[in-house]
Design an enzyme around this catalytic site. Structure first.
Site, short mmCIF file in Angstrom:
data_model
loop_
_atom_site.label_atom_id
_atom_site.label_comp_id
_atom_site.label_asym_id
_atom_site.label_seq_id
_atom_site.Cartn_x
_atom_site.Cartn_y
_atom_site.Cartn_z
N THR A 85 0.87 -1.08 -0.10
CA THR A 85 0.09 -0.03 -0.05
C THR A 85 1.02 1.19 0.14
OG1 THR A 85 -1.77 -1.21 1.28
CG2 THR A 85 -1.92 1.21 1.10
N LYS A 113 -1.42 -1.28 -3.75
CA LYS A 113 -2.59 -0.46 -3.65
C LYS A 113 -2.30 1.03 -3.34
CE LYS A 113 -6.45 -0.81 -0.48
NZ LYS A 113 -7.35 -1.41 0.34
N LYS A 124 -3.65 4.57 -2.14
CA LYS A 124 -4.65 5.50 -1.52
C LYS A 124 -4.96 6.71 -2.00
CE LYS A 124 -5.55 2.75 2.18
NZ LYS A 124 -6.82 2.15 2.46
N ASP A 161 -7.68 2.97 -4.09
CA ASP A 161 -8.83 2.99 -2.72
C ASP A 161 -9.03 4.27 -2.53
OD1 ASP A 161 -10.24 2.55 -0.64
OD2 ASP A 161 -8.77 1.73 0.70
N LYS A 172 -13.15 -7.96 5.21
CA LYS A 172 -12.03 -7.59 6.26
C LYS A 172 -12.52 -8.30 7.64
CE LYS A 172 -10.10 -3.27 4.29
NZ LYS A 172 -10.57 -1.63 4.71
N ASP A 208 -4.84 -8.18 -0.02
CA ASP A 208 -4.20 -6.90 0.79
C ASP A 208 -3.90 -7.39 2.33
OD1 ASP A 208 -3.43 -4.66 1.81
OD2 ASP A 208 -5.38 -3.68 1.68
N ASP A 230 -0.82 -6.73 3.70
CA ASP A 230 0.59 -6.25 3.81
C ASP A 230 0.62 -5.65 5.29
OD1 ASP A 230 -1.05 -3.70 3.46
OD2 ASP A 230 0.56 -3.01 2.10
#
Length: 325
Positions: free
Chosen positions: A122, A145, A147, A172, A243, A293, A295
């Site tokens: 990320t 990923k 942000k 994201d 999640k 995801d 990480d």
């Protein structure tokens, strides 16, 4: 059965920014269950945007302490705890303890195959040049990923794509856009080869996705918290991000996996940062996911001893049986 709770503050390698927040550390709650010389462990961070905190989770768990110590099973948890971090910590500790008691791996108990998975890495929000430099510094990691918020999203992506033309990019927006900004961004996301766009609109604004045509898959994170919200919202999304802290543990996460498969939805497993104690049960869900995801430990200054093994290319090996599951 004895249970104990311990709060732990885990410093991050560098400040980590998402839409609306900047984090310097990760606060976790670890729950341990001990029975007949065996120990099961679960870790939760909680869902901060829903008002959860370490103290609120401790309060929830302490209130049912006698029930836990008298013995409790996975299928009872939804009756005494709402979906969220507290239930996640307890559920994952129960799965860990059961696996050790039966001398079988968690994925065997769940009927899931196990193999290494490759996580994204990320990139937090910063100036476009800084984000591009962070992406370039992660040259060995093929999946990133990104942000974003409402400020300079395309400029940031342009800079990252120029620095990493080889990388698979997931975006994201963390609920940071409105419908018009999303509509304007979609052609650029297609041009830049974005593999998936996660939660562009705020939870509750999901109907604004109707009528937007794009080749970029759109994923629901905050908009689908647990299996009970799947039916109403999933029809508007291509990808469901599971999640454990949101849905309340591995038990409900597996329900989401089955629902997604029944309705031809693509799957992602995500995390709230956290140590390998959070990522180990998420690794089980990752077996069913196209987008991974987990990480969290890569963002920490130090992980817990004996935690998951991360290769330089982001490939994650299964947890060892003495660590978890």
């Amino acid at each position: 059965m004895n249970f104990a709770l311990k709060a732990a503050r885990l410093p991050l390698r560098k400040p980590f920014a998402i839409a609306g927040s900047v984090y310097h550390h990760c606060d976790t709650l670890r729950l341990t269950l001990k029975e007949d010389g065996l120990t099961g462990t679960g870790e939760a961070i909680g869902v901060d945007y829903l008002g959860e905190s370490i103290d609120s989770m401790i309060g929830q768990l302490d209130s049912i302490g006698a029930t836990i110590e008298n013995g409790i099973e996975h299928d009872q948890l939804s009756e005494i705890l709402p979906a969220g971090g507290a239930r996640n910590a307890l559920d994952c500790a129960l799965w860990d303890l059961r696996a050790k008691r039966e001398n079988r791996r968690v994925w065997q108990l769940l009927g899931v195959a196990s193999q290494p998975v490759q996580t994204v890495f990320t990139i937090g929000i910063d100036d476009p040049q800084v984000m591009a430099a962070d992406a370039a510094a992660a040259a060995q990691l093929p999946k990133l990923k990104i942000k974003l918020d409402s400020h300079q999203p395309i400029e940031r992506l342009e800079a990252i794509r120029a620095a990493r033309p080889d990388a698979t990019l997931i975006v994201d927006a963390n609920q940071g856009w409105d419908r018009q900004q999303l509509k304007d961004a979609l052609p650029h996301l297609e041009r830049l080869g974005i593999a998936m766009l996660e939660q562009p609109l705020p939870r509750g604004s999901d109907e604004d996705l109707a009528g937007l045509a794009t080749s970029v898959p759109i994923g629901a994170d905050e908009s689908i918290q647990h299996s009970g919200e799947f039916a109403e919202i999933s029809k508007l999304y291509d990808v469901i991000n599971i999640k454990l802290d949101k849905c309340g543990g591995l038990t409900d996460a597996m329900k989401l996996v089955h629902l997604a498969r029944e309705h031809d939805k693509r799957l992602m497993v995500g995390c709230m940062v956290g140590s390998s104690y959070s990522m180990a049960p998420a690794f089980v869900i990752a077996q069913a996911c196209e987008f991974v995801d987990i990480d969290g430990p890569l963002l920490l200054k130090t992980d817990v001893p004996g935690g998951l093994e991360y290769g330089p290319d982001g490939v994650v090996q299964p947890p060892t049986p003495d660590f978890w599951g």
